[in-house]
Design a protein around this motif. Structure first.
Motif, PDB file in Angstrom:
ATOM      1  N   GLN A  22      -5.325   8.696  -4.244  1.00 17.68           N
ATOM      2  CA  GLN A  22      -4.395   8.968  -3.159  1.00 17.68           C
ATOM      3  C   GLN A  22      -4.329  10.438  -2.744  1.00 17.68           C
ATOM      4  O   GLN A  22      -3.916  10.736  -1.633  1.00 17.68           O
ATOM      5  N   HIS A 116      -5.493   3.885 -12.426  1.00 17.41           N
ATOM      6  CA  HIS A 116      -4.458   3.728 -11.397  1.00 17.41           C
ATOM      7  C   HIS A 116      -5.072   2.953 -10.224  1.00 17.41           C
ATOM      8  O   HIS A 116      -5.506   3.537  -9.231  1.00 17.41           O
ATOM      9  N   PHE A 117      -5.165   1.674 -10.377  1.00 21.44           N
ATOM     10  CA  PHE A 117      -5.631   0.701  -9.361  1.00 21.44           C
ATOM     11  C   PHE A 117      -7.134   0.693  -9.061  1.00 21.44           C
ATOM     12  O   PHE A 117      -7.660  -0.326  -8.678  1.00 21.44           O
ATOM     13  N   ASN A 160      -1.690   1.772 -14.697  1.00 21.05           N
ATOM     14  CA  ASN A 160      -0.597   1.821 -13.739  1.00 21.05           C
ATOM     15  C   ASN A 160      -0.409   0.438 -13.133  1.00 21.05           C
ATOM     16  O   ASN A 160      -1.351  -0.158 -12.595  1.00 21.05           O
ATOM     17  N   GLU A 161       0.792  -0.075 -13.223  1.00 23.93           N
ATOM     18  CA  GLU A 161       1.191  -1.314 -12.546  1.00 23.93           C
ATOM     19  C   GLU A 161       0.152  -2.426 -12.645  1.00 23.93           C
ATOM     20  O   GLU A 161      -0.333  -2.939 -11.624  1.00 23.93           O
ATOM     21  N   ASN A 217       5.431  -1.629 -12.685  1.00 21.78           N
ATOM     22  CA  ASN A 217       6.260  -1.790 -11.501  1.00 21.78           C
ATOM     23  C   ASN A 217       7.345  -2.803 -11.835  1.00 21.78           C
ATOM     24  O   ASN A 217       7.049  -3.933 -12.214  1.00 21.78           O
ATOM     25  N   ASN A 282       8.266   2.040 -13.222  1.00 19.66           N
ATOM     26  CA  ASN A 282       8.193   2.447 -11.820  1.00 19.66           C
ATOM     27  C   ASN A 282       9.207   1.587 -11.088  1.00 19.66           C
ATOM     28  O   ASN A 282       9.060   0.359 -11.045  1.00 19.66           O
ATOM     29  N   TYR A 284      11.360   0.981  -7.493  1.00 19.56           N
ATOM     30  CA  TYR A 284      11.534   1.323  -6.082  1.00 19.56           C
ATOM     31  C   TYR A 284      12.596   0.507  -5.367  1.00 19.56           C
ATOM     32  O   TYR A 284      13.300   1.016  -4.507  1.00 19.56           O
ATOM     33  N   TRP A 315      11.280  -1.305   2.519  1.00 18.85           N
ATOM     34  CA  TRP A 315      11.841  -1.735   1.243  1.00 18.85           C
ATOM     35  C   TRP A 315      13.357  -1.525   1.239  1.00 18.85           C
ATOM     36  O   TRP A 315      13.867  -0.599   1.872  1.00 18.85           O
ATOM     37  N   GLU A 340       7.588   6.533 -12.036  1.00 16.82           N
ATOM     38  CA  GLU A 340       7.621   6.639 -10.572  1.00 16.82           C
ATOM     39  C   GLU A 340       8.968   6.171 -10.057  1.00 16.82           C
ATOM     40  O   GLU A 340       9.512   5.176 -10.544  1.00 16.82           O
ATOM     41  N   TRP A 378       7.847  10.092  -7.385  1.00 15.70           N
ATOM     42  CA  TRP A 378       6.683   9.743  -6.572  1.00 15.70           C
ATOM     43  C   TRP A 378       6.983  10.112  -5.143  1.00 15.70           C
ATOM     44  O   TRP A 378       7.817   9.475  -4.527  1.00 15.70           O
ATOM     45  N   GLU A 385      -1.419   5.907   1.215  1.00 20.00           N
ATOM     46  CA  GLU A 385      -0.661   4.815   0.587  1.00 20.00           C
ATOM     47  C   GLU A 385      -1.407   3.475   0.692  1.00 20.00           C
ATOM     48  O   GLU A 385      -1.038   2.582   1.443  1.00 20.00           O
ATOM     49  N   TRP A 386      -2.476   3.335  -0.069  1.00 25.16           N
ATOM     50  CA  TRP A 386      -3.173   2.050  -0.239  1.00 25.16           C
ATOM     51  C   TRP A 386      -3.334   1.259   1.060  1.00 25.16           C
ATOM     52  O   TRP A 386      -3.840   1.795   2.035  1.00 25.16           O
ATOM     53  N   PHE A 394       5.922   9.750   1.161  1.00 27.01           N
ATOM     54  CA  PHE A 394       6.775   9.761  -0.021  1.00 27.01           C
ATOM     55  C   PHE A 394       6.971  11.179  -0.574  1.00 27.01           C
ATOM     56  O   PHE A 394       7.676  11.358  -1.562  1.00 27.01           O
TER      57      PHE A 394
HETATM   58  C1  FCB Z   1       3.366   2.350  -6.522  1.00 26.91           C
HETATM   59  C2  FCB Z   1       2.002   2.913  -6.852  1.00 26.91           C
HETATM   60  C3  FCB Z   1       1.782   4.297  -6.313  1.00 26.91           C
HETATM   61  C4  FCB Z   1       2.346   4.464  -4.918  1.00 26.91           C
HETATM   62  C5  FCB Z   1       3.774   3.987  -4.855  1.00 26.91           C
HETATM   63  C6  FCB Z   1       4.434   4.139  -3.505  1.00 26.91           C
HETATM   64  O1  FCB Z   1       3.336   0.973  -6.557  1.00 26.91           O
HETATM   65  O2  FCB Z   1       1.821   2.971  -8.244  1.00 26.91           O
HETATM   66  O3  FCB Z   1       0.401   4.564  -6.358  1.00 26.91           O
HETATM   67  O4  FCB Z   1       1.533   3.846  -4.006  1.00 26.91           O
HETATM   68  O5  FCB Z   1       3.833   2.636  -5.237  1.00 26.91           O
END
Ligand code: FCB
Length: 430
Positions: A22, A116-117, A160-161, A217, A282, A284, A315, A340, A378, A385-386, A394
Motif C-alpha cells: 500500500q 499482509h494480503f 494480517n487479517e 480483523n 484490527n 474498524y 463503514w 489497526e 491505520w 486501499e486495495w 486513512f
Molecule cells: C484493513 C487492512 C489494511 C487497510 C485497512 C483500511 O483491513 O489490513 O491493509 O486496508 O483495512
C-alpha cells in the motif's frame, strides 16, 4: 488528581501502521496482476509507485516521530524477498534490514508483519494455501525473515487479517487468488494456521525468543432485522467463526468453524497450541448481517444507526463495538495490541473525534482489566486501499498523490497530544 483509568501508563505504546504494497511502490505481485486484470472497483486504478515509501522511508519515520509515535508497523513484501520460488533476493533482504535498523535508530519499535494480503505471483500457481505444500513454502520464507529481525526487539505479526484474505480470496473470489469454494477455504485456513506455527518455530530457532501474534480483523456484528431469527442466528455463528476461530486455534490448537451451508471445519493442530504472545486486534466498524435465501446465505451491510454518518468508505462509526471486542479477547489471557484502527476521512475533520471516541474505549477496556498494551493507528499516510484504490484517505498525513508531498491533517496534533500527555484530551480543546 486523575484516576488511573483516565491515563495511559508510560509503557503503553502509541504507534502507526502501514503495509508494504500500500505504501512502498514498485512491487510486482499477485495484486499488481489483479489490477491489470481490471478487477478493482475502478478498473483502471493502479498502485504503481504507491506513495513511494520505499525511497522516502526516513522522511516517513520522522513524520511518525513528529506525532509522538514510538512504534512503526510495516510489512515485508514476500514478492521482493522471494521473486521466484526458492530464489531469495539478497539485495531486497539487505534493504529491509537497513530500513529496520534505521527505524530503530529513529526510536521507533519495529512491528513487522510477514504477510499482509499479498503474494509473489508464483505462489498461487505452485503452492496455494489450500495445498499442504504452502506450509513448507511459508516456513522457508519465514526463516529468511527471521534473520532480518535479530537484535531489534520487534513485535512480529505472522498474518494480517487471515480471515479477510480467506473470505475475499477463497470464498467470494473477490481478491487474489479469486477462488470461490467453501471446502478449499477451510483447507486454506488450516494451512495458514499450520504456517503460523511453522513460522514461529523458525523465529524461535533464530531469535531465541519472540513476541508473535496475528492481526485479526474483528467486527462487531448485529442482526439486520432485530426480530428475525435467522439474522440473529447468523450473528451467533459469525462472531465465533470470523472473529475468533483463528485466535482460538493459536491459543488451544483446536480449529473450529461452523457456518452451515457456507464453510465448516473441526481439526486439531497441536503445534498451533500456545503459539502467540499477544492478541492483535484490527477494529474498524460494525456489520449488520442479513439472511438471504441463496448461497452464501449471508449479506453484510453497514448502517448508520446513530445518525453519525457513515465514514467516507461507507463503514459505520461504532466505537461502542470496540469495547465489546476487547472484552471478548480477554478470554485468551494474553496482552492485547490494537494493530489497526482508523478512519477514511477525506476532509480530515472527523478523525480527531474518531480517535477520541475509540481511544476512550481502549481506556474503558483497560479499566476492566483487558491488558491492552499498544495502539497503532491505520495509517501514518494516505495510501492505496486495495479494491477501493486511491479514493479512501486513512492517513494522519494527507498525501498529494501527484507530488507525493505529505501534509499533516488536524489529527496529527490530536494524536501527538494524546501520545505525549498520555491522557485523552477532548478534540477541539488543543
Ligand atoms: C484493513 C487492512 C489494511 C487497510 C485497512 C483500511 O483491513 O489490513 O491493509 O486496508 O483495512
Amino acid at each position: 488528581m486523575r484516576t488511573p483509568e483516565e491515563t495511559f501508563p508510560t509503557h503503553f505504546t502509541f504507534g502507526v501502521a502501514t503495509s508494504a504494497y500500500q505504501v512502498e511502490g514498485g512491487i510486482e505481485n499477485d495484486w499488481a496482476e489483479w489490477e491489470r486484470a481490471g478487477k478493482l472497483k475502478e478498473p483502471h486504478a493502479r498502485c504503481g509507485r504507491a506513495v513511494d515509501h520505499w525511497h522516502r522511508y526516513e522522511e516517513d519515520y520522522a513524520l511518525a516521530k513528529a506525532v509522538g509515535a514510538t512504534a512503526f508497523r510495516i510489512s515485508l513484501e514476500w514478492a521482493r524477498i522471494e521473486p521466484e520460488r526458492g530464489r531469495f533476493d539478497e539485495a531486497a533482504l539487505e534493504a529491509y534490514r537497513e530500513r529496520l535498523l534505521k527505524m530503530k535508530a529513529h526510536g521507533l519499535r519495529p512491528v513487522v508483519t510477514l504477510h499482509h494480503f499479498t503474494h509473489p505471483s508464483w505462489f498461487h500457481r505452485e503452492t496455494p494455501w489450500h495445498l499442504p505444500q504452502s506450509v513448507p513454502t511459508f516456513r522457508r520464507y519465514a526463516q529468511r525473515c527471521a534473520a532480518l529481525l535479530e537484535g531489534l526487539d520487534a513485535l512480529v505479526i505472522s498474518f494480517n487479517e487471515p480471515m479477510v484474505l480467506l473470505l475475499g480470496g477463497y470464498l467470494q473470489g473477490a481478491i487474489p487468488p479469486g477462488i470461490a469454494d467453501g471446502a478449499l477455504t477451510m483447507r486454506a485456513l488450516e494451512n495458514m494456521v499450520r504456517s503460523h506455527a511453522a513460522a514461529r518455530q523458525e523465529l524461535l530457532a533464530k531469535l531465541g525468543r519472540v513476541e508473535l501474534g496475528i492481526s485479526q480483523n474483528m467486527l462487531a456484528f448485529a442482526p439486520d432485522r432485530w426480530w428475525h431469527p435467522l439474522d440473529r442466528a447468523l450473528v451467533r455463528l459469525a462472531s465465533p467463526a470470523y472473529n475468533h476461530a483463528f485466535h482460538e486455534a493459536l491459543a488451544t490448537g483446536h480449529l473450529r468453524v461452523n457456518m452451515p451451508g457456507v464453510a465448516s471445519t473441526r481439526v486439531t493442530i497441536p503445534e498451533a497450541r500456545d503459539s502467540v504472545e499477544f492478541i492483535g486486534v484490527n477494529y474498524y466498524s460494525r456489520a449488520h448481517l442479513r439472511f438471504v435465501p441463496r448461497p452464501p446465505f449471508i449479506e453484510f451491510k453497514y448502517r448508520d444507526t446513530r445518525g453519525r454518518g457513515l465514514t467516507d468508505i461507507g463503514w459505520e462509526d461504532w466505537p461502542e463495538g470496540f469495547l465489546q471486542t476487547l472484552r471478548d479477547v480477554k478470554r485468551y489471557g494474553r496482552p492485547v495490541w490494537i494493530t489497526e484502527n482508523g478512519i477514511d476521512d477525506r476532509a480530515g475533520a472527523r478523525r480527531p473525534h474518531y480517535l477520541h471516541s475509540h481511544l476512550a474505549q481502549v481506556l474503558a477496556a483497560r479499566a476492566e482489566g483487558v491488558d491492552v498494551q499498544g495502539y497503532l493507528y491505520w495509517s501514518l499516510l494516505d495510501n492505496f486501499e486495495w479494491l477501493e484504490g486511491w479514493g479512501p484517505r486513512f492517513g494522519l498525513y494527507h498525501v498529494d498523490f501527484d507530488t507525493l508531498e505529505r501534509r499533516p491533517t488536524p489529527a496529527c496534533d490530536y494524536f501527538r497530544a494524546v501520545a505525549t500527555q498520555r491522557r485523552l484530551v477532548a478534540p477541539g480543546t488543543l
